[in-house]
Motif scaffolding. Structure first.
Motif, PDB file in Angstrom:
ATOM      1  N   ASN A 261       0.743  -1.276   0.015  1.00 39.97           N
ATOM      2  CA  ASN A 261       0.317  -0.066  -0.051  1.00 39.97           C
ATOM      3  C   ASN A 261       0.991   1.668   0.373  1.00 39.97           C
ATOM      4  OD1 ASN A 261       0.339   0.571   2.887  1.00 39.97           O
ATOM      5  ND2 ASN A 261       0.039  -1.069   3.489  1.00 39.97           N
ATOM      6  N   LEU A 262       0.673   2.348  -0.343  1.00 45.87           N
ATOM      7  CA  LEU A 262       1.053   3.359  -0.601  1.00 45.87           C
ATOM      8  C   LEU A 262       0.197   4.487   0.833  1.00 45.87           C
ATOM      9  CD1 LEU A 262       2.965   5.275  -1.853  1.00 45.87           C
ATOM     10  CD2 LEU A 262       1.223   5.787  -3.649  1.00 45.87           C
ATOM     11  N   SER A 263      -0.919   4.624   0.391  1.00 47.59           N
ATOM     12  CA  SER A 263      -1.590   5.751   1.531  1.00 47.59           C
ATOM     13  C   SER A 263      -1.383   6.148   2.713  1.00 47.59           C
ATOM     14  CB  SER A 263      -2.989   5.208   1.549  1.00 47.59           C
ATOM     15  OG  SER A 263      -4.249   4.817   0.490  1.00 47.59           O
ATOM     16  N   MET A 264      -0.158   5.051   3.508  1.00 42.79           N
ATOM     17  CA  MET A 264      -0.644   5.606   5.012  1.00 42.79           C
ATOM     18  C   MET A 264       0.955   6.103   4.994  1.00 42.79           C
ATOM     19  SD  MET A 264      -1.039   4.895   8.501  1.00 42.79           S
ATOM     20  CE  MET A 264      -2.736   3.454   8.349  1.00 42.79           C
ATOM     21  N   GLN A 265       1.787   5.615   4.710  1.00 40.76           N
ATOM     22  CA  GLN A 265       2.919   6.689   3.808  1.00 40.76           C
ATOM     23  C   GLN A 265       2.792   8.190   3.723  1.00 40.76           C
ATOM     24  OE1 GLN A 265       6.349   5.851   0.887  1.00 40.76           O
ATOM     25  NE2 GLN A 265       5.478   3.407   0.779  1.00 40.76           N
ATOM     26  N   GLU A 266       2.399   8.225   2.513  1.00 42.09           N
ATOM     27  CA  GLU A 266       1.534   9.109   1.955  1.00 42.09           C
ATOM     28  C   GLU A 266       1.023  10.713   2.608  1.00 42.09           C
ATOM     29  OE1 GLU A 266       1.657  10.875  -0.801  1.00 42.09           O
ATOM     30  OE2 GLU A 266       2.782   9.657  -1.729  1.00 42.09           O
TER      31      GLU A 266
END
Length: 537
Positions: free
Chosen positions: A265-270
């Protein structure tokens, strides 16, 4: 069942939050999802476990391939190594059975996994090995999707002016091919179209926004497409400068990542980076969210995500450490100031304690005198109460016998007037009280005695062995044994006196006392113990 209820509640809460658009509410929903990460993972593992068991029970090759396909789709965004093991097994089985379709399908899956974790050349080689002459609609779609994904992440990884544009062109070409084989007006179609518009050369953000929203219509938060579409829409809003919407859809995507659960996933780091850049006071929150993202990347074994996080982690961690240092410095100053105040306060307290000690000694002396007076007062009150009870008992009995004497006199007068001298002599010469009179006497005595000593029966039985305890029969207040020792309790210990009061012979009373004493736990001092029962406090 409990797990399904949790997910249902989350679906409703996220839907409500999306309508409300309140960031604080969304963050609370995200924290709830993070709190239940282990539950979502456990549910995922149980589902995969069931599919694996079914593989061993499969009765045909087609059934085995369908199950391997399902296991892959559970693993490919959850755990890279396990997904590759599944692909290896399925591809070997397809080669062994001579099934060209599944052999090509699992090669495509392998390419997708390789490109996800940064093995771009190997991914392209795997795609080149796919026999395109046996394509059918499903395989064509999976193939174009894998090609699109490979060149998209390769372009992002290159991030230069030489190779990245070439990979971007191939990504767009395969995006067009993919759109041609996807069912028009489906959610996936709008999602792929939005990707094409958002990442294409013209960068039409408004069209991308519209198509992402169409893809999200009626879509559940527990699906990967929801997580991907909300993340894509968030990035579009970032490009448009709509940062509140950007943050909102990042949170929704991060919630979906937890529920699915998606480890790629990408959302949490963004979201962590956005919080770090926009809210200095929430550096600790950004650090925690980035920690979750790192945990997911390690779990999935995704090298690209780990590299991305490695670039972002130092700045956030350093800011977090700096914030902690500043807090520590302020805390040290506060502690120093409080220490100085404490010393002054301690000196004051020593002086006050000295004065208070003298007052306390005086108060203790007065308190001791007061306690003694209270004890004496309680004893006097209790003594007066007992005297009142005894007087009441005496008056009740006197009244009863005065009444009986009056009735007896009336009886004598009637007998004399009737010249029934013989009957009168029989009554006078009778040595025993009539049974009704005796019974009435016992009822009066029992009632009065228990009014003064209500715990007598219970305390008396405590002196006897458990299997020898004396319980009055139904309709009795006290029986003969209890009545004898009730008289002992009030100081009448002589058997002759007891015999007179209870209308028995002294020998009978003696026998009763001996029989009860034989039941006692401690026989030697039994009657002294009886005398001490129901002691006054």
């Amino acid at each position: 069942m409990a797990k399904k209820v949790v997910i249902a509640v989350m679906l409703w809460l996220v839907g409500f939050s999306l309508r409300a658009g309140n960031l604080d509410t969304l963050y609370r929903r995200l924290e709830y999802a993070l709190e239940h990460r282990a539950d979502y993972m456990r549910e995922k593992e149980e589902k995969i476990g069931r599919l694996k068991r079914l593989v061993h029970e499969a009765r045909s090759s087609d059934e085995s391939f369908r199950l391997y396909d399902s296991i892959y789709h559970e693993y490919y965004i959850y755990k890279f190594d396990s997904a590759m093991v599944c692909v290896d097994k399925a591809e070997r089985l397809a080669m062994k059975r001579g099934n060209a379709y599944y052999q090509n399908l699992f090669r495509v899956y392998r390419a997708y996994l390789l490109s996800t974790t940064g093995y771009f050349s190997e991914a392209v080689a795997a795609l080149s090995a796919v026999d395109r002459s046996v394509f059918d609609p499903k395989l064509r779609k999976e193939y174009y999707q894998a090609c699109q994904w490979a060149y998209n992440v390769w372009a992002e990884y290159s991030d230069d002016n030489i190779y990245a544009p070439r990979y971007r062109e191939k990504f767009l070409a395969y995006s067009d091919s993919l759109l041609a084989v996807i069912e028009p007006d489906s959610r996936e179609y709008f999602y792929r179209k939005a990707e094409r518009e958002g990442l294409g050369g013209d960068f039409d953000w408004k069209k991308a926004e519209v198509d992402y929203l169409k893809a999200l219509e009626g879509l559940h938060v527990s699906t990967r497409l929801y997580a991907c579409a909300t993340c894509g829409l968030a990035l579009v809003y970032k490009k448009m400068g709509r940062y509140e919407d950007y943050e909102k859809y990042l949170i929704l995507s991060a919630i979906s990542d937890q529920i699915c659960p998606l480890k790629e996933n990408l959302s949490m780091q963004e979201l962590a980076l956005h919080i770090f850049k926009t809210r200095e006071a929430d550096v600790a929150l950004a650090n925690r969210y980035l920690g979750y993202s790192l945990e997911d990347a390690i779990f999935y074994n995704n090298r690209l995500r780990l590299l991305e996080i490695a670039k972002k982690f130092p700045s956030i961690v350093m800011a977090y450490q700096q914030q902690n240092k500043e807090k520590s410095r302020r805390l040290a100053l506060t502690v120093s100031f409080v220490s100085i105040l404490s010393v002054g306060l301690l000196l004051s307290l020593l002086y006050i304690c000295k004065q208070m000690r003298q007052l306390r000694l005086r108060r203790e002396e007065l308190a001791a005198v007061n306690r003694e007076l209270k004890q004496l007062n309680r004893k006097l009150v209790n003594t007066n109460h007992i005297r009142e009870e005894y007087v009441s008992l005496f008056l009740d009995l006197c009244a009863a016998y005065i009444d009986k004497l009056g009735k007896y006199q009336d009886l004598v007068k009637r007998k004399v007037k009737a010249r029934q001298i013989d009957d009168l002599l029989k009554i006078v010469n009778s040595s025993k009280m009539s049974e009704p009179d005796a019974k009435e006497f016992f009822v009066n005595f029992d009632t009065a005695f228990l009014a003064i000593y209500p715990q007598f029966i219970e305390e008396f039985n405590a002196l006897l062995r458990e299997d020898e305890r004396i319980i009055p029969k139904k309709g009795e207040i006290l029986n003969t044994e209890l009545r004898i020792f009730a008289l002992v309790r009030i100081g009448i210990k002589d058997s002759s006196k007891i015999a007179t009061l209870l209308f028995y012979s002294p020998q009978t009373i003696y026998n009763y006392r001996s029989a009860v004493k034989s039941k006692a736990i401690v026989r030697d001092d039994f009657e002294k113990q009886v005398e001490a029962l129901c002691a006054l406090i």
